[in-house]
Scaffold this motif. Structure first.
Motif, short mmCIF file in Angstrom:
data_model
loop_
_atom_site.label_atom_id
_atom_site.label_comp_id
_atom_site.label_asym_id
_atom_site.label_seq_id
_atom_site.Cartn_x
_atom_site.Cartn_y
_atom_site.Cartn_z
N LYS A 137 0.67 -1.27 -0.06
CA LYS A 137 -0.06 0.12 -0.02
C LYS A 137 1.24 1.64 0.33
O LYS A 137 0.41 2.27 0.04
CB LYS A 137 -0.86 -0.33 1.25
N THR A 138 2.01 1.13 -0.09
CA THR A 138 2.86 1.96 -0.45
C THR A 138 2.51 3.33 -0.93
O THR A 138 2.26 2.54 -2.17
CB THR A 138 4.36 1.60 -0.21
N ASN A 139 2.52 5.14 -0.91
CA ASN A 139 2.66 6.04 -2.22
C ASN A 139 4.07 6.47 -2.74
O ASN A 139 4.49 6.89 -3.48
CB ASN A 139 1.62 6.83 -1.20
N ILE A 140 5.07 5.83 -1.78
CA ILE A 140 6.48 5.93 -2.46
C ILE A 140 6.84 5.41 -4.06
O ILE A 140 7.16 3.58 -3.83
CB ILE A 140 7.73 5.98 -1.08
N PRO A 141 7.46 5.64 -4.63
CA PRO A 141 8.32 4.79 -6.24
C PRO A 141 8.81 4.47 -5.57
O PRO A 141 10.16 4.68 -4.56
CB PRO A 141 8.76 5.76 -6.62
N THR A 142 9.23 2.59 -5.57
CA THR A 142 9.41 1.67 -4.53
C THR A 142 10.42 0.68 -5.92
O THR A 142 9.33 0.13 -6.54
CB THR A 142 8.97 1.18 -3.13
N VAL A 143 11.81 -0.07 -6.04
CA VAL A 143 11.88 -0.45 -6.63
C VAL A 143 12.25 -2.12 -5.80
O VAL A 143 13.26 -1.90 -4.44
CB VAL A 143 12.91 0.24 -7.28
N LEU A 144 12.31 -3.36 -5.71
CA LEU A 144 12.08 -4.10 -4.35
C LEU A 144 13.38 -5.30 -5.68
O LEU A 144 12.72 -5.63 -6.93
CB LEU A 144 11.42 -5.17 -4.42
N LEU A 145 14.19 -5.19 -5.09
CA LEU A 145 15.17 -7.19 -5.78
C LEU A 145 14.08 -7.85 -5.73
O LEU A 145 14.23 -8.12 -4.87
CB LEU A 145 16.60 -7.43 -5.11
N ASP A 146 14.01 -8.55 -6.85
CA ASP A 146 13.47 -9.74 -7.35
C ASP A 146 12.03 -10.38 -6.58
O ASP A 146 11.70 -11.70 -6.81
CB ASP A 146 14.42 -10.47 -6.09
N ASN A 147 11.45 -8.99 -5.81
CA ASN A 147 10.17 -9.48 -4.98
C ASN A 147 9.33 -8.85 -5.46
O ASN A 147 9.16 -7.98 -5.39
CB ASN A 147 10.14 -8.78 -3.56
N VAL A 148 8.34 -9.76 -6.05
CA VAL A 148 7.40 -8.93 -6.58
C VAL A 148 5.69 -9.19 -6.17
O VAL A 148 4.77 -9.67 -5.50
CB VAL A 148 6.92 -10.12 -8.05
N VAL A 149 5.11 -7.61 -6.12
CA VAL A 149 4.34 -6.78 -5.09
C VAL A 149 3.27 -6.25 -6.67
O VAL A 149 3.93 -5.27 -7.15
CB VAL A 149 4.99 -5.86 -4.50
N TYR A 150 1.75 -6.37 -6.17
CA TYR A 150 1.36 -5.75 -7.08
C TYR A 150 0.66 -4.33 -6.56
O TYR A 150 -0.53 -4.84 -5.88
CB TYR A 150 0.20 -6.84 -7.70
N ASN A 151 1.26 -3.44 -6.90
CA ASN A 151 1.67 -2.14 -6.30
C ASN A 151 1.59 -1.20 -7.38
O ASN A 151 2.88 -1.56 -7.83
CB ASN A 151 1.49 -1.45 -5.03
N LYS A 152 0.70 0.31 -7.53
CA LYS A 152 1.49 0.54 -8.92
C LYS A 152 2.91 1.61 -8.82
O LYS A 152 3.16 1.52 -9.49
CB LYS A 152 0.32 1.50 -9.73
N ASN A 153 2.92 1.66 -7.56
CA ASN A 153 4.19 1.91 -7.36
C ASN A 153 5.41 1.24 -6.77
O ASN A 153 6.57 2.16 -6.09
CB ASN A 153 3.50 3.01 -5.93
N VAL A 154 4.96 0.01 -6.71
CA VAL A 154 6.10 -0.71 -6.31
C VAL A 154 7.11 -1.51 -7.88
O VAL A 154 6.23 -2.42 -8.62
CB VAL A 154 5.96 -1.79 -5.37
N ALA A 155 8.30 -1.64 -7.90
CA ALA A 155 8.53 -2.62 -9.16
C ALA A 155 9.46 -3.10 -8.70
O ALA A 155 9.74 -3.26 -7.23
CB ALA A 155 8.55 -1.93 -10.41
N CYS A 156 9.27 -4.06 -9.34
CA CYS A 156 10.79 -5.42 -9.15
C CYS A 156 11.56 -6.00 -10.44
O CYS A 156 11.76 -5.11 -11.44
CB CYS A 156 10.66 -7.27 -9.42
#
Lengths: 331, 331
Positions: A137-156
């Protein structure tokens, strides 16, 4: 060079309407959008890359459960690649190591906003559940290594793990192996699931059966090869595919202890291409993750996210590096 | 600002060794690489973004079987997004429309090299097999829309189709639908496979059974709804998930012809969010593909590929747009 403001003036529209029209937002009518785009093209408009002004963009990198301070550690090249690209964009990067489970004390969004961070990059072998829950649910543009989350602000960002193990299995099958074992990492890790999928797909593609007794889960951080290797050998495995170089290193040592020769008696393959893969005896056949490229790609994806493009996932190509630890099976 | 040459001079190494060390290439020893990186950081090295010099980078965009000249066509925004980003990088972009099957006359690599193109972007609903076969061995950095090829020089960009249809099914299940039909596109298209996977996953996640008689394949380019709609209704479907807005448009028309009301009698959802989705009666609930963002992302991925980063796939987030065509099922 014309700006968005110039286009707005020419068309007698607001700057925000022109900006929306150029970003593909859905709340501008097609007719208006067409007009904006045509005018922009005609005036020779070029988008401004990156933000300008006195305050550099502040970025926070959180690292948990992953070494990054020495070149032989997995995280090192990722951070270097990220920092080099960030330097080109004049970003101000902070690195925050997290002790195990410390994230539960943070409210991620509060932390980021309070410290004026525009975006975050999170890396670690096993991210704490509470942090992953916050990512949803974060609103901050965030990138994760290898972990997929379905939030438009989060990329893997990561390499294609499935395809990586697929390449290893294909390589072993071509050498003539039929009884191939897999020593995977922790079941809770997404990366392990993808690598196991790659193993099953590879075996299927090569017309080989997966013998479930030849599939085991260890973990990425500690040495656990002794628990599985002798069992695999007793069950007739002629090759052992490992989900990391560290696991493979443990397997080599255990085989040596048992008096078996690699690759004459058993072939072994790793994953990651850490520096150690060149130094083992014999040197390790493995899957290369270009970690510098991962770091650079994280930076590029983050940049797009801060400019409103919602990226779900970026996968890099794995590369099979054949060294000495794999060969034909004994007849 | 220090250059790679300055670092090389300071360390008494060749420019190519320094360059390799900074790009994460595997044929530089760890010790040397550590030295190069430390020196680069210490000297405040910043990578040069993009190439400079008199000749702009030439890029070729091939389009087959997809409209792109008018704003209501699928390809329009993709090309606009691509061109805007390419303009920022000062690339010289040529658009080459291909007539159906014309690619078999081209040797892709020859064509690109002869015309001095540094990279290619290929888009079309169904790319010709011969061209896809050529992609498997091309040496030219190339980006494909929606098509995945395992060659380190070829990347795929598109939205997460599976997750898109997943969102639609979840939306319909929440409204109370149980008998959900899917009208998919051509079976030969990779996109159709992914959308069907998303349908199955969504149904499973929501605890619903996929009734195989409620799954049909039409095609993306022509109107084929009349063949399937009355059958779906007879089989008790209360909602029809379509793999494109054009398919959904045909379904709406067929339901109207049959005297059924949308969404009172049957709910209908599309995919793409083409401009037409706002203009149908009732307006279409659909999955938005931000095509401008796709075009921009292609440009970004291409840039990375030309600088030696081997990207396999970039997936953008789909977005559910709820309009009038979906509602609660009749009790």
């Amino acid at each position: 060079m014309p700006t968005i403001k110039d286009i707005a003036t020419r068309l007698n529209l607001s700057v925000s309407t022109v900006s929306k029209g150029l970003s593909g937002a859905s709340d501008v009518s097609d007719k208006t959008r067409q007009l904006i785009i045509n005018t922009a093209m005609e005036m020779g408009y070029v988008p401004k890359q990156g933000r300008e002004g006195a305050n550099p963009v502040k970025i926070c990198v959180f690292i948990e459960n992953m070494g990054y301070e020495r070149i032989e550690q997995f995280g090192y090249d990722i951070i270097v690649g990220f920092k080099l690209e960030a330097a080109a964009k004049k970003w101000d990067v902070s690195i925050v190591p997290l002790a195990m489970n410390q994230e539960s004390q943070y409210n991620y969004d509060d932390y980021m906003v309070t410290h004026h961070y525009a975006a975050g990059f999170l890396l670690g072998f096993t991210l704490h559940n509470d942090f992953i829950a916050q990512m949803q649910k974060t609103n901050i543009p965030t990138v994760l290594l290898d972990n997929v989350v379905y939030n438009k602000n989060v990329a893997c960002v990561g390499i294609d793990n499935q395809q990586g193990i697929f390449y290893v299995v294909e390589h072993l099958a071509r050498l003539g192996h039929r009884n191939i074992a897999m020593l995977n990492g922790e079941t809770i890790s997404r990366v392990s699931h993808e690598r196991l999928n790659g193993f099953r797909l590879g075996m299927e593609k090569c017309g080989l059966n997966v013998r479930e007794e030849l599939v085991a889960h260890g973990d990425y951080m500690t040495d656990c090869a002794d628990k599985f290797v002798s069992y695999f050998i007793r069950e007739g495995a002629t090759a052992i595919v490992c989900a990391s170089d560290l696991l493979a290193h443990g397997v080599l040592r255990e085989l040596y202890r048992m008096g078996l020769r690699v690759p004459d008696d058993v072939s072994v393959a790793g994953f990651d291409d850490l520096p150690l893969a060149s130094y083992t005896t014999p040197s390790l056949t493995t899957i290369r993750q270009n970690r510098m490229a991962i770091g650079k790609s994280v930076c590029m994806v983050m940049d797009q996210m801060m400019h409103g493009t919602h990226i779900n996932r970026l996968l890099l190509m794995p590369e099979l590096v054949v060294r000495e630890s794999t060969g034909k099976p004994k007849i």
